[in-house]
Design a protein around this motif. Structure first.
Motif, PDB file in Angstrom:
ATOM      1  N   MET A  19      -1.132   0.214 -15.060  1.00 46.79           N
ATOM      2  CA  MET A  19      -1.141  -0.176 -13.646  1.00 46.79           C
ATOM      3  C   MET A  19      -1.861   0.864 -12.798  1.00 46.79           C
ATOM      4  O   MET A  19      -1.303   1.876 -12.414  1.00 46.79           O
ATOM      5  CB  MET A  19       0.294  -0.305 -13.150  1.00 46.79           C
ATOM      6  CG  MET A  19       0.352  -0.548 -11.661  1.00 46.79           C
ATOM      7  SD  MET A  19       1.728  -1.596 -11.231  1.00 46.79           S
ATOM      8  CE  MET A  19       3.130  -0.568 -11.681  1.00 46.79           C
ATOM      9  N   LYS A  20      -3.142   0.561 -12.526  1.00 41.21           N
ATOM     10  CA  LYS A  20      -3.988   1.510 -11.820  1.00 41.21           C
ATOM     11  C   LYS A  20      -3.662   1.533 -10.322  1.00 41.21           C
ATOM     12  O   LYS A  20      -3.547   0.493  -9.687  1.00 41.21           O
ATOM     13  CB  LYS A  20      -5.448   1.101 -11.999  1.00 41.21           C
ATOM     14  CG  LYS A  20      -6.412   2.247 -12.172  1.00 41.21           C
ATOM     15  CD  LYS A  20      -7.747   1.687 -12.603  1.00 41.21           C
ATOM     16  CE  LYS A  20      -7.647   1.100 -14.021  1.00 41.21           C
ATOM     17  NZ  LYS A  20      -8.858   0.385 -14.414  1.00 41.21           N
ATOM     18  N   ALA A  21      -3.554   2.719  -9.765  1.00 41.30           N
ATOM     19  CA  ALA A  21      -3.290   2.797  -8.327  1.00 41.30           C
ATOM     20  C   ALA A  21      -4.612   2.617  -7.575  1.00 41.30           C
ATOM     21  O   ALA A  21      -5.645   3.133  -8.005  1.00 41.30           O
ATOM     22  CB  ALA A  21      -2.674   4.140  -7.972  1.00 41.30           C
ATOM     23  N   ARG A  22      -4.566   1.902  -6.507  1.00 38.81           N
ATOM     24  CA  ARG A  22      -5.749   1.727  -5.686  1.00 38.81           C
ATOM     25  C   ARG A  22      -5.868   2.875  -4.702  1.00 38.81           C
ATOM     26  O   ARG A  22      -4.869   3.451  -4.282  1.00 38.81           O
ATOM     27  CB  ARG A  22      -5.620   0.436  -4.879  1.00 38.81           C
ATOM     28  CG  ARG A  22      -6.437  -0.700  -5.461  1.00 38.81           C
ATOM     29  CD  ARG A  22      -6.392  -1.854  -4.498  1.00 38.81           C
ATOM     30  NE  ARG A  22      -5.753  -2.998  -5.092  1.00 38.81           N
ATOM     31  CZ  ARG A  22      -4.522  -3.435  -4.823  1.00 38.81           C
ATOM     32  NH1 ARG A  22      -3.780  -2.808  -3.948  1.00 38.81           N
ATOM     33  NH2 ARG A  22      -4.034  -4.487  -5.406  1.00 38.81           N
ATOM     34  N   SER A  23      -7.099   3.199  -4.333  1.00 38.48           N
ATOM     35  CA  SER A  23      -7.287   4.233  -3.306  1.00 38.48           C
ATOM     36  C   SER A  23      -6.944   3.623  -1.962  1.00 38.48           C
ATOM     37  O   SER A  23      -6.873   2.414  -1.812  1.00 38.48           O
ATOM     38  CB  SER A  23      -8.741   4.688  -3.284  1.00 38.48           C
ATOM     39  OG  SER A  23      -9.542   3.693  -2.683  1.00 38.48           O
ATOM     40  N   HIS A  24      -6.759   4.496  -1.009  1.00 40.09           N
ATOM     41  CA  HIS A  24      -6.431   4.026   0.330  1.00 40.09           C
ATOM     42  C   HIS A  24      -7.516   3.076   0.828  1.00 40.09           C
ATOM     43  O   HIS A  24      -7.232   2.003   1.360  1.00 40.09           O
ATOM     44  CB  HIS A  24      -6.293   5.206   1.288  1.00 40.09           C
ATOM     45  CG  HIS A  24      -5.881   4.777   2.650  1.00 40.09           C
ATOM     46  ND1 HIS A  24      -4.620   4.279   2.912  1.00 40.09           N
ATOM     47  CD2 HIS A  24      -6.558   4.725   3.814  1.00 40.09           C
ATOM     48  CE1 HIS A  24      -4.534   3.956   4.187  1.00 40.09           C
ATOM     49  NE2 HIS A  24      -5.684   4.201   4.763  1.00 40.09           N
ATOM     50  N   HIS A  25      -8.745   3.479   0.575  1.00 36.90           N
ATOM     51  CA  HIS A  25      -9.857   2.647   1.020  1.00 36.90           C
ATOM     52  C   HIS A  25      -9.819   1.270   0.366  1.00 36.90           C
ATOM     53  O   HIS A  25     -10.006   0.233   1.012  1.00 36.90           O
ATOM     54  CB  HIS A  25     -11.181   3.343   0.710  1.00 36.90           C
ATOM     55  CG  HIS A  25     -12.367   2.483   1.039  1.00 36.90           C
ATOM     56  ND1 HIS A  25     -12.711   2.180   2.341  1.00 36.90           N
ATOM     57  CD2 HIS A  25     -13.242   1.823   0.255  1.00 36.90           C
ATOM     58  CE1 HIS A  25     -13.769   1.382   2.335  1.00 36.90           C
ATOM     59  NE2 HIS A  25     -14.114   1.146   1.086  1.00 36.90           N
ATOM     60  N   GLU A  26      -9.560   1.293  -0.940  1.00 36.73           N
ATOM     61  CA  GLU A  26      -9.508   0.024  -1.660  1.00 36.73           C
ATOM     62  C   GLU A  26      -8.367  -0.871  -1.176  1.00 36.73           C
ATOM     63  O   GLU A  26      -8.517  -2.081  -1.079  1.00 36.73           O
ATOM     64  CB  GLU A  26      -9.366   0.288  -3.164  1.00 36.73           C
ATOM     65  CG  GLU A  26     -10.652   0.755  -3.814  1.00 36.73           C
ATOM     66  CD  GLU A  26     -10.420   1.315  -5.208  1.00 36.73           C
ATOM     67  OE1 GLU A  26     -11.342   1.234  -6.031  1.00 36.73           O
ATOM     68  OE2 GLU A  26      -9.311   1.850  -5.467  1.00 36.73           O
ATOM     69  N   ASP A  27      -7.242  -0.223  -0.899  1.00 36.84           N
ATOM     70  CA  ASP A  27      -6.104  -0.990  -0.384  1.00 36.84           C
ATOM     71  C   ASP A  27      -6.485  -1.728   0.885  1.00 36.84           C
ATOM     72  O   ASP A  27      -6.170  -2.887   1.074  1.00 36.84           O
ATOM     73  CB  ASP A  27      -4.942  -0.044  -0.042  1.00 36.84           C
ATOM     74  CG  ASP A  27      -4.206   0.393  -1.287  1.00 36.84           C
ATOM     75  OD1 ASP A  27      -4.230  -0.353  -2.280  1.00 36.84           O
ATOM     76  OD2 ASP A  27      -3.614   1.480  -1.247  1.00 36.84           O
ATOM     77  N   GLU A  28      -7.158  -0.986   1.751  1.00 34.88           N
ATOM     78  CA  GLU A  28      -7.513  -1.562   3.036  1.00 34.88           C
ATOM     79  C   GLU A  28      -8.486  -2.721   2.869  1.00 34.88           C
ATOM     80  O   GLU A  28      -8.364  -3.751   3.522  1.00 34.88           O
ATOM     81  CB  GLU A  28      -8.146  -0.474   3.913  1.00 34.88           C
ATOM     82  CG  GLU A  28      -8.190  -0.867   5.359  1.00 34.88           C
ATOM     83  CD  GLU A  28      -8.167   0.369   6.235  1.00 34.88           C
ATOM     84  OE1 GLU A  28      -8.980   0.426   7.152  1.00 34.88           O
ATOM     85  OE2 GLU A  28      -7.347   1.287   5.965  1.00 34.88           O
ATOM     86  N   GLN A  29      -9.417  -2.511   1.941  1.00 31.77           N
ATOM     87  CA  GLN A  29     -10.391  -3.563   1.697  1.00 31.77           C
ATOM     88  C   GLN A  29      -9.690  -4.813   1.141  1.00 31.77           C
ATOM     89  O   GLN A  29      -9.968  -5.933   1.550  1.00 31.77           O
ATOM     90  CB  GLN A  29     -11.428  -3.052   0.694  1.00 31.77           C
ATOM     91  CG  GLN A  29     -12.654  -3.943   0.629  1.00 31.77           C
ATOM     92  CD  GLN A  29     -13.676  -3.397  -0.343  1.00 31.77           C
ATOM     93  OE1 GLN A  29     -13.593  -2.248  -0.760  1.00 31.77           O
ATOM     94  NE2 GLN A  29     -14.645  -4.220  -0.691  1.00 31.77           N
ATOM     95  N   HIS A  30      -8.775  -4.541   0.233  1.00 40.31           N
ATOM     96  CA  HIS A  30      -8.015  -5.624  -0.379  1.00 40.31           C
ATOM     97  C   HIS A  30      -7.264  -6.406   0.709  1.00 40.31           C
ATOM     98  O   HIS A  30      -7.249  -7.635   0.727  1.00 40.31           O
ATOM     99  CB  HIS A  30      -7.029  -5.022  -1.382  1.00 40.31           C
ATOM    100  CG  HIS A  30      -6.271  -6.020  -2.176  1.00 40.31           C
ATOM    101  ND1 HIS A  30      -6.893  -7.017  -2.904  1.00 40.31           N
ATOM    102  CD2 HIS A  30      -4.938  -6.183  -2.350  1.00 40.31           C
ATOM    103  CE1 HIS A  30      -5.956  -7.749  -3.499  1.00 40.31           C
ATOM    104  NE2 HIS A  30      -4.776  -7.269  -3.180  1.00 40.31           N
ATOM    105  N   LEU A  31      -6.669  -5.674   1.620  1.00 43.08           N
ATOM    106  CA  LEU A  31      -5.934  -6.277   2.739  1.00 43.08           C
ATOM    107  C   LEU A  31      -6.851  -7.188   3.545  1.00 43.08           C
ATOM    108  O   LEU A  31      -6.533  -8.349   3.799  1.00 43.08           O
ATOM    109  CB  LEU A  31      -5.357  -5.166   3.621  1.00 43.08           C
ATOM    110  CG  LEU A  31      -4.623  -5.554   4.898  1.00 43.08           C
ATOM    111  CD1 LEU A  31      -3.440  -6.467   4.618  1.00 43.08           C
ATOM    112  CD2 LEU A  31      -4.164  -4.314   5.652  1.00 43.08           C
TER     113      LEU A  31
END
Lengths: 143, 143
Positions: free
Chosen positions: A1-13
């Motif tokens: 289970m890979k953790a997403r970076s903050h940036h990636e999280d935001e993009q995902h959102l």
DNA sequence: TCAAGATTTAGAATAATTCTAAAGTGGATT
DNA sequence: AATCCACTTTAGAATTATTCTAAATCTTGA
């Protein structure tokens, strides 16, 4: 289970909201941040309290709205464990929850692949599975 | 799944309560009857309303107390499906619940045997499994 | 019979969630 | 830049779900 970076999280959102035709707002971002930051399956009330620290003007109704939006967009799941408040979880990988009847802690646990083939009756369409295991966790069992 | 006779149900109730050191009272009997009579996973409020018909003096708090007692004695399960009221189910055979997101109906469904061997982490003790499947039932899918 | 403990009752209190109406925002259109 | 419209947020009221409290009642065993 890979953790997403903050940036990636935001993009995902942004992507997931967009796909549902919903806007990315500071409040939704904040609520999502709260969920990602401490993955202890908080209640709506707890999310409210945590979000308020960073965004003191946020209102109760908004937190409920944001949580609903996250759930609808596939960014969080709501989990009903027992009587009382609903809890929220940003882990969207297939998993179940272990709820310790003694200390109340909630652990994420893996699920066997077989689960996905639970026979639903003819013509029924299964969208998602909620599995909760009630029992005693290792810490409490020791006592 | 063999249906028990009324007499057997009552005996079962007495036994199970006794085993937990609890008394058989008319109220507990009444509440259990309500659950057995119509197996539509009623909320505590619905049980209250139904029980009141046969026993008008029964109080709200008593219904909650009786339901808790039934759950503790292994005569009923409480099921949390979504936000809102907890529901109750007298079917103690291993089974899961299918919840139709459209009409809200709750169906009992069988579970694969594999479920019982979901790996819980070392030292954890699993007491019971709650499985809920969210989706669309055959009736609603047709529309 | 009496005391102790369990149970029920009505209603108050609390907790969880939803609703409402007004105000704010942002983007698209003029 | 002004305007419109749909989407959001806000505060607080309202509703719903559950638990608590204190007094009354019932049961059981000594």
């Amino acid at each position: 289970m890979k953790a997403r970076s903050h940036h990636e999280d935001e993009q995902h959102l942004t992507e997931q909201l967009g796909a549902t035709g919903l806007r990315l707002t500071p409040q939704r971002q904040q609520v999502y941040d709260v969920l990602l930051h401490k993955r202890d399956h908080p209640t709506a009330e707890e999310v409210f309290i945590r979000a308020k620290k960073a965004m003191p003007e946020i209102s109760h109704a908004t937190v409920y709205n944001c949580l609903d939006v996250l759930v609808k967009s596939g960014l969080a799941r709501q989990v009903q464990l027992e009587r009382g408040a609903t809890r929220f979880c940003p882990n969207m990988h297939e998993h179940g929850h272990f709820h310790c009847s003694d200390c109340g802690t909630i652990y994420d646990v893996g699920l066997p692949a077989e689960l996905s083939c639970v026979a639903v009756p003819q013509g029924f369409r299964a969208d998602n599975y909620d599995v909760t295991i009630h029992g005693i966790c290792a810490n409490c069992a020791k006592k």
